[in-house]
Design a protein around this motif. Structure first.
Motif, mmCIF file in Angstrom:
data_model
loop_
_atom_site.group_PDB
_atom_site.id
_atom_site.type_symbol
_atom_site.label_atom_id
_atom_site.label_comp_id
_atom_site.label_asym_id
_atom_site.label_seq_id
_atom_site.Cartn_x
_atom_site.Cartn_y
_atom_site.Cartn_z
ATOM 1 N N GLU A 183 11.056 51.358 -1.821
ATOM 2 C CA GLU A 183 10.286 50.128 -1.583
ATOM 3 C C GLU A 183 10.386 49.771 -0.309
ATOM 4 O OE1 GLU A 183 13.734 48.743 -4.700
ATOM 5 O OE2 GLU A 183 12.462 50.864 -4.186
ATOM 6 N N ASP A 184 11.640 50.212 0.266
ATOM 7 C CA ASP A 184 11.840 49.498 1.658
ATOM 8 C C ASP A 184 11.273 50.476 2.844
ATOM 9 O OD1 ASP A 184 12.811 47.307 0.616
ATOM 10 O OD2 ASP A 184 14.874 47.955 0.703
ATOM 11 N N ALA A 185 10.675 51.676 2.505
ATOM 12 C CA ALA A 185 10.560 52.484 3.310
ATOM 13 C C ALA A 185 9.474 52.139 4.505
ATOM 14 C CB ALA A 185 9.768 54.091 2.658
ATOM 15 N N PHE A 186 8.592 51.228 4.363
ATOM 16 C CA PHE A 186 7.592 50.946 5.297
ATOM 17 C C PHE A 186 7.838 49.382 5.668
ATOM 18 C CE2 PHE A 186 5.544 54.609 3.383
ATOM 19 C CZ PHE A 186 5.389 55.354 4.319
ATOM 20 N N ASP A 187 8.929 48.695 5.320
ATOM 21 C CA ASP A 187 9.182 47.466 5.834
ATOM 22 C C ASP A 187 10.052 47.577 7.110
ATOM 23 O OD1 ASP A 187 10.218 44.933 6.371
ATOM 24 O OD2 ASP A 187 11.198 44.797 4.242
ATOM 25 N N PRO A 188 9.131 47.022 7.906
ATOM 26 C CA PRO A 188 9.705 46.905 9.493
ATOM 27 C C PRO A 188 11.009 46.163 9.575
ATOM 28 C CG PRO A 188 7.893 45.423 9.374
ATOM 29 C CD PRO A 188 7.895 46.044 8.151
ATOM 30 N N ASN A 189 11.419 45.400 8.590
ATOM 31 C CA ASN A 189 12.634 44.711 8.924
ATOM 32 C C ASN A 189 13.924 45.320 8.359
ATOM 33 O OD1 ASN A 189 11.574 42.113 9.777
ATOM 34 N ND2 ASN A 189 10.798 41.592 7.772
ATOM 35 N N ARG A 190 13.665 46.484 7.873
ATOM 36 C CA ARG A 190 14.694 47.503 7.226
ATOM 37 C C ARG A 190 14.659 48.765 8.222
ATOM 38 N NH1 ARG A 190 15.449 43.369 4.598
ATOM 39 N NH2 ARG A 190 15.473 43.170 2.468
ATOM 40 N N VAL A 191 15.641 48.582 8.976
ATOM 41 C CA VAL A 191 15.709 49.558 10.221
ATOM 42 C C VAL A 191 16.305 50.858 9.786
ATOM 43 C CG1 VAL A 191 16.905 50.036 12.229
ATOM 44 C CG2 VAL A 191 16.228 47.699 11.883
ATOM 45 N N LYS A 192 15.670 52.083 9.815
ATOM 46 C CA LYS A 192 16.125 53.268 9.367
ATOM 47 C C LYS A 192 16.848 54.134 10.624
ATOM 48 C CE LYS A 192 12.423 51.969 6.832
ATOM 49 N NZ LYS A 192 11.743 50.573 7.454
ATOM 50 N N CYS A 193 17.567 54.978 10.002
ATOM 51 C CA CYS A 193 18.457 55.955 10.947
ATOM 52 C C CYS A 193 18.375 57.315 10.572
ATOM 53 C CB CYS A 193 19.863 55.400 10.977
ATOM 54 S SG CYS A 193 21.243 56.195 11.919
ATOM 55 N N VAL A 194 18.751 58.169 11.608
ATOM 56 C CA VAL A 194 18.975 59.635 11.317
ATOM 57 C C VAL A 194 20.093 59.996 12.269
ATOM 58 C CG1 VAL A 194 16.617 60.470 10.575
ATOM 59 C CG2 VAL A 194 17.048 60.088 13.335
ATOM 60 N N VAL A 195 20.923 60.819 11.633
ATOM 61 C CA VAL A 195 22.066 61.254 12.295
ATOM 62 C C VAL A 195 22.071 62.888 12.281
ATOM 63 C CG1 VAL A 195 23.176 59.221 11.287
ATOM 64 C CG2 VAL A 195 23.490 61.398 9.969
ATOM 65 N N ASP A 196 23.147 63.423 13.181
ATOM 66 C CA ASP A 196 23.142 64.800 13.302
ATOM 67 C C ASP A 196 24.235 65.252 12.394
ATOM 68 O OD1 ASP A 196 25.725 64.317 14.358
ATOM 69 O OD2 ASP A 196 25.112 64.761 16.469
ATOM 70 N N ASN A 197 24.524 66.564 12.338
ATOM 71 C CA ASN A 197 25.545 66.874 11.386
ATOM 72 C C ASN A 197 26.887 66.783 11.674
ATOM 73 O OD1 ASN A 197 25.934 68.782 13.306
ATOM 74 N ND2 ASN A 197 24.961 70.519 12.305
ATOM 75 N N ARG A 198 27.245 65.865 12.815
ATOM 76 C CA ARG A 198 28.521 65.638 12.982
ATOM 77 C C ARG A 198 28.576 64.280 12.900
ATOM 78 N NH1 ARG A 198 31.061 67.345 18.226
ATOM 79 N NH2 ARG A 198 29.273 66.265 19.142
ATOM 80 N N GLY A 199 27.839 63.582 12.276
ATOM 81 C CA GLY A 199 27.738 62.253 11.877
ATOM 82 C C GLY A 199 27.514 61.124 13.028
ATOM 83 N N TYR A 200 26.862 61.626 14.110
ATOM 84 C CA TYR A 200 26.392 60.898 15.322
ATOM 85 C C TYR A 200 25.049 60.414 15.315
ATOM 86 C CZ TYR A 200 30.980 62.004 17.430
ATOM 87 O OH TYR A 200 32.226 62.025 17.594
ATOM 88 N N ALA A 201 24.613 59.299 15.444
ATOM 89 C CA ALA A 201 23.228 58.829 15.548
ATOM 90 C C ALA A 201 22.522 59.483 16.588
ATOM 91 C CB ALA A 201 23.155 57.345 15.955
#
Length: 297
Positions: A183-201
């Motif tokens: 339900e928060d997928a498209f809420d701009p107040n909820r910041v999303k993140c993707v990381v690499d396979n070593r745990g770095y942003a």
């Protein structure tokens, strides 16, 4: 809903029903340290990035929610609840509130918090932390920027990002993410993140990332929500304000993107945490209801 400038409530520890466990990050960070030849250094010094301060930046003026740090949450100002949670973290040697507002300062002093006055010209929490650190005049290796609008932040999350930065000498920054609710997928107040396979942003966004061709939320994909709490190497923190604002940072209005765009590494840990951020006045009622249901008053 009321806003006050002081509180007579004494500090007390509240136990959260959701326990935050660090799921990954520390082991990977240690492996990276070895790869970079840092093992010898760490072996020589058990005090690598050992001096840690937690700073809670707080300002009264806000376009979305003016006076937010002072809003009452079940009888206590939100800034007090955040401070009390931060004081429970084992890795912090000191916790202070950094503000440019005398009403907030007076409120914080009333419940025993140390306050550092900072300039109104600070553009974000990171710059406010930098100025507070300079005014303190003490030497610290790590500064933890603790968001004041997460009054139920788990002390274990604070400890987790500190340990992650201590274990990753190639990183200058560490932060935490948790699972994103659909339900928060498209809420701009909820910041999303993707990381690499070593745990770095890799990237942060107010939009849904990754974004698939269907334009819909994929219920099978483990989307990540950024929790906002951040820790920095203090040497980097001195450099940060001098870095020119970057295109992605300005477009997304996310200060951590300036770190990535300038080529610095950011360690990310994933935690199990039920978020209760306060972005709007409507969120106050939600968090109070949650606290009553779990007897967290």
């Amino acid at each position: 809903m009321s806003i006050c400038s002081s509180s007579s409530s004494s500090s007390s520890s509240s136990s959260s029903s959701t326990k935050s466990w660090i799921l990954h990050g520390l082991a990977v960070g240690a492996a990276v340290a070895v790869a970079l030849g840092a093992r010898a250094y760490l072996a020589r010094s058990s005090k690598f990035r050992s001096r840690v301060i937690g700073i809670i930046p707080a300002r009264f003026a806000s376009t979305r929610f003016q006076g937010k740090p002072l809003v009452q949450i079940l009888g206590k100002p939100m800034i007090q609840r955040t401070w009390e949670r931060a004081k429970l973290a084992e890795t912090l040697d000191q916790v202070v509130v950094a503000t440019d507002d005398e009403k907030i300062a007076e409120c914080c002093r009333s419940f025993g918090a140390e306050v550092i006055m900072t300039a109104e010209s600070c553009r974000n929490g990171t710059e406010r932390c930098t100025q507070a650190l300079e005014k303190l005049g003490k030497k610290y290796d790590i500064v933890v920027n603790i968001q004041g609008d997460e009054p139920l932040i788990e002390p274990e999350i604070i400890d987790g990002i500190v340990k992650a930065l201590q274990a990753a000498p190639d990183a200058v920054f560490s932060t935490a993410v948790t699972s994103l609710k659909p339900e928060d997928a498209f809420d701009p107040n909820r910041v999303k993140c993707v990381v690499d396979n070593r745990g770095y942003a890799i990237y942060f966004s107010r939009g849904l990332i990754p974004y698939n061709k269907s334009g819909k939320v994929n219920p099978q994909f483990p989307y990540l929500l950024h929790l906002g709490i951040q820790s920095y190497d203090t040497k980097f923190l001195k450099i940060y304000p001098e870095l020119t604002p970057t295109p992605l940072q300005l477009e997304e209005d996310l200060e951590q993107l300036k770190v990535l765009e300038n080529g610095y590494k950011m360690k990310v840990i994933k935690v199990d945490h039920e978020t209760h951020g306060v972005d709007t006045p409507e969120d106050v009622e939600k968090i109070e209801r949650f606290m009553r249901e779990r007897n967290l008053a």
